[in-house]
Write a protein that holds these residues in place. Structure first.
Motif, short mmCIF file in Angstrom:
data_model
loop_
_atom_site.label_atom_id
_atom_site.label_comp_id
_atom_site.label_asym_id
_atom_site.label_seq_id
_atom_site.Cartn_x
_atom_site.Cartn_y
_atom_site.Cartn_z
N GLY A 58 -21.46 1.52 0.27
CA GLY A 58 -21.40 1.96 1.67
C GLY A 58 -20.29 1.29 2.47
N ASP A 59 -19.57 0.35 1.89
CA ASP A 59 -18.50 -0.34 2.60
C ASP A 59 -17.19 0.41 2.35
OD1 ASP A 59 -16.51 -2.05 3.56
OD2 ASP A 59 -17.61 -3.86 3.02
N ALA A 60 -16.83 1.30 3.27
CA ALA A 60 -15.66 2.16 3.09
C ALA A 60 -14.37 1.35 3.00
CB ALA A 60 -15.57 3.17 4.23
N GLU A 61 -14.27 0.29 3.81
CA GLU A 61 -13.06 -0.53 3.81
C GLU A 61 -12.86 -1.22 2.46
OE1 GLU A 61 -11.04 -4.25 6.30
OE2 GLU A 61 -12.89 -3.29 7.02
N ALA A 62 -13.96 -1.76 1.91
CA ALA A 62 -13.88 -2.43 0.61
C ALA A 62 -13.53 -1.43 -0.48
CB ALA A 62 -15.20 -3.12 0.30
N GLU A 63 -14.12 -0.24 -0.41
CA GLU A 63 -13.83 0.79 -1.42
C GLU A 63 -12.37 1.21 -1.38
OE1 GLU A 63 -15.36 5.24 -2.82
OE2 GLU A 63 -16.36 4.18 -1.17
N ALA A 64 -11.83 1.38 -0.16
CA ALA A 64 -10.43 1.77 -0.01
C ALA A 64 -9.51 0.68 -0.58
CB ALA A 64 -10.10 2.03 1.45
N LYS A 65 -9.85 -0.58 -0.31
CA LYS A 65 -9.04 -1.70 -0.82
C LYS A 65 -9.10 -1.74 -2.34
CE LYS A 65 -8.25 -6.66 -0.15
NZ LYS A 65 -8.69 -7.89 0.53
N ASP A 68 8.25 6.22 -6.82
CA ASP A 68 7.64 5.61 -5.64
C ASP A 68 6.36 4.89 -6.04
OD1 ASP A 68 5.68 7.54 -5.97
OD2 ASP A 68 6.49 8.86 -4.41
N ALA A 69 5.63 4.39 -5.04
CA ALA A 69 4.46 3.57 -5.31
C ALA A 69 3.33 4.35 -5.97
CB ALA A 69 3.95 2.93 -4.02
N SER A 70 3.34 5.68 -5.88
CA SER A 70 2.31 6.49 -6.52
C SER A 70 2.71 6.89 -7.93
CB SER A 70 2.03 7.75 -5.70
OG SER A 70 3.17 8.59 -5.67
N GLY A 71 3.90 6.47 -8.37
CA GLY A 71 4.35 6.81 -9.70
C GLY A 71 5.15 8.09 -9.77
N GLN A 72 5.40 8.73 -8.61
CA GLN A 72 6.16 9.97 -8.57
C GLN A 72 7.66 9.69 -8.63
OE1 GLN A 72 4.70 13.09 -8.45
NE2 GLN A 72 2.79 11.97 -8.74
N GLU A 73 8.37 10.48 -9.43
CA GLU A 73 9.82 10.33 -9.47
C GLU A 73 10.42 10.86 -8.17
OE1 GLU A 73 12.09 11.18 -12.84
OE2 GLU A 73 10.41 11.09 -14.24
N ARG A 74 11.55 10.26 -7.79
CA ARG A 74 12.27 10.73 -6.60
C ARG A 74 12.73 12.16 -6.86
NH1 ARG A 74 10.98 6.66 -3.05
NH2 ARG A 74 11.28 4.65 -4.08
N PRO A 75 12.31 13.14 -6.07
CA PRO A 75 12.56 14.55 -6.39
C PRO A 75 14.01 14.88 -6.67
CG PRO A 75 11.04 14.35 -4.55
CD PRO A 75 11.56 12.96 -4.83
N GLN A 76 14.97 14.36 -5.86
CA GLN A 76 16.36 14.74 -6.02
C GLN A 76 16.88 14.25 -7.37
OE1 GLN A 76 19.15 13.00 -3.25
NE2 GLN A 76 20.34 14.88 -3.20
N GLN A 77 16.60 13.00 -7.70
CA GLN A 77 17.07 12.45 -8.96
C GLN A 77 16.47 13.20 -10.14
OE1 GLN A 77 16.18 8.29 -8.99
NE2 GLN A 77 17.67 7.79 -7.42
N SER A 125 1.05 4.96 -0.67
CA SER A 125 2.36 4.74 -0.07
C SER A 125 2.69 3.26 0.07
CB SER A 125 2.41 5.42 1.30
OG SER A 125 1.42 4.89 2.15
N ASP A 126 1.71 2.37 -0.02
CA ASP A 126 1.97 0.95 0.17
C ASP A 126 2.62 0.34 -1.06
OD1 ASP A 126 -1.12 0.42 2.01
OD2 ASP A 126 0.85 1.06 2.69
N ASP A 127 3.45 -0.68 -0.86
CA ASP A 127 4.09 -1.39 -1.95
C ASP A 127 3.02 -2.04 -2.82
OD1 ASP A 127 6.34 -2.76 -3.29
OD2 ASP A 127 5.36 -4.52 -2.46
N PRO A 128 3.03 -1.79 -4.15
CA PRO A 128 1.96 -2.31 -5.01
C PRO A 128 1.92 -3.84 -5.05
CG PRO A 128 3.73 -1.32 -6.31
CD PRO A 128 3.97 -0.94 -4.88
N TYR A 129 3.09 -4.49 -4.94
CA TYR A 129 3.10 -5.95 -4.92
C TYR A 129 2.36 -6.48 -3.68
CZ TYR A 129 6.73 -5.59 -8.51
OH TYR A 129 7.43 -5.32 -9.65
N THR A 130 2.59 -5.80 -2.54
CA THR A 130 1.92 -6.20 -1.30
C THR A 130 0.43 -5.96 -1.39
OG1 THR A 130 3.91 -5.65 -0.04
CG2 THR A 130 1.85 -5.85 1.19
N VAL A 131 0.04 -4.83 -1.97
CA VAL A 131 -1.39 -4.49 -2.11
C VAL A 131 -2.12 -5.57 -2.91
CG1 VAL A 131 -3.01 -2.88 -3.15
CG2 VAL A 131 -1.08 -2.01 -1.84
#
Length: 305
Positions: free
Chosen positions: A38-45, A71-80, A2-8
């Motif tokens: 074993g570093d969950a935070e690093a793996e998530a990042k 959206d940020a996951s590559g999913q098209e906006r459902p309505q459009q 859900s996060d903006d890919p540029y921000t990530v």
């Protein structure tokens, strides 16, 4: 995601492709699970960065995201997407007409009114379900040898994705009938799974070949000998010729990636580099000074001054 890919990735929206790739590789190098087990935070990042890079490295996907079409996951906006599918469906009187999403809204409303007014007549509308796009990150070795992974869909269902041996970063796997249900008697759409291959801290793929850089000591470079080297199949001993210089490359036949449509494999290329000791002790220093006095040579002979 859900996060903006540029921000990530920590880049501006007008960042160049090179800047985006550099930002991704920096995060991958710092947070790769093989380097920080074993570093969950690093793996998530790391996973978030891989998904962001997967979207932004594709010019078409990046443009769609910037326009707000996905959206940020590559999913098209459902309505459009629903409006677009109806506009392209056989039997739609507006098919082939150039229209923007606002026009599609009006067309969809008219279609729904038609269903209410004409009852049985509207039941003849059939169209395929639209495709769904997903991103799946896999390890370097899973890409080389193939594997099966579970992919969790937005509704919570899990489907198995069979990854063929030798798949490359950015390739898409099509899962027939795993998209959205069709309209009327139309078939279900497909799931399009774009694969992101995580970088490996040691191995680098070059086509069907595997490349590594192998450090050797001064005495191994001068005298030669057997030295251990990693391969994707496990460790082996390789022969270093006497008098080896930095940059010399050894080739291990058949130790690379399986070639598409064949049982043959590429090779592993081992680029040798001479690693100096952490400290130059007095014995080595004295030996080299004496050796230089009697064996001086110029490896830069012939180069412009």
């Amino acid at each position: 995601m859900s996060d903006d890919p540029y921000t990530v990735l920590g880049v501006a929206k007008d960042a160049s492709d090179a800047e985006i790739k550099k930002a991704y590789r920096r995060i991958a190098k710092d947070c790769h699970p093989d380097l920080k087990p074993g570093d969950a935070e690093a793996e998530a990042k790391f996973k978030a960065a891989a998904a962001a890079y997967d979207l932004l490295k594709d010019p078409e996907k990046r443009a769609q995201y910037d326009r707000g079409e996905i959206d940020a996951s590559g999913q098209e906006r459902p309505q459009q997407h629903y409006y677009r599918d109806y506009a392209e469906a056989a039997g739609n009187p507006y098919r082939g007409r150039a229209a923007d999403p606002d026009d599609m809204s009006d067309i969809f409303a008219e279609f729904m009114r038609g269903r209410a007014n004409y009852g049985q007549r509207s039941q003849g509308f059939h169209a395929p379900g639209h495709n769904r796009s997903y991103s799946l990150q896999i390890s370097f070795l899973d890409a080389v040898f193939g594997a099966s992974q579970k992919l969790t869909l937005p509704d919570g269902d899990r489907i198995e994705v069979k990854i063929p041996a030798g798949i490359t970063d950015g390739q898409t796997i099509r899962l027939r009938g795993k998209g959205d249900p069709g309209f009327g008697d139309g078939p279900a759409g497909d799931a399009l799974v774009t694969v992101t291959v995580a970088p490996h801290p040691v191995f680098e793929r070059q086509g069907d070949d595997i490349h590594i850089t192998l450090p050797i000591t001064i005495d191994e470079a001068v005298l030669g000998g057997k030295v251990p080297a990693p391969t994707i199949d496990g460790g082996v001993n390789v022969s270093v010729p006497p008098g080896t210089s930095c940059g010399k490359t050894l080739r291990l036949r058949g130790k690379g990636v399986k070639k598409r449509g064949s049982s043959d494999r590429g090779d592993q290329l081992i680029e040798l580099t001479v690693a100096m000791p952490d400290q130059i002790d007095d014995d080595l220093k004295a030996f080299m000074e004496t050796w230089r006095d009697t064996h001086r040579y110029d490896p830069r002979k012939g180069m412009p001054s």
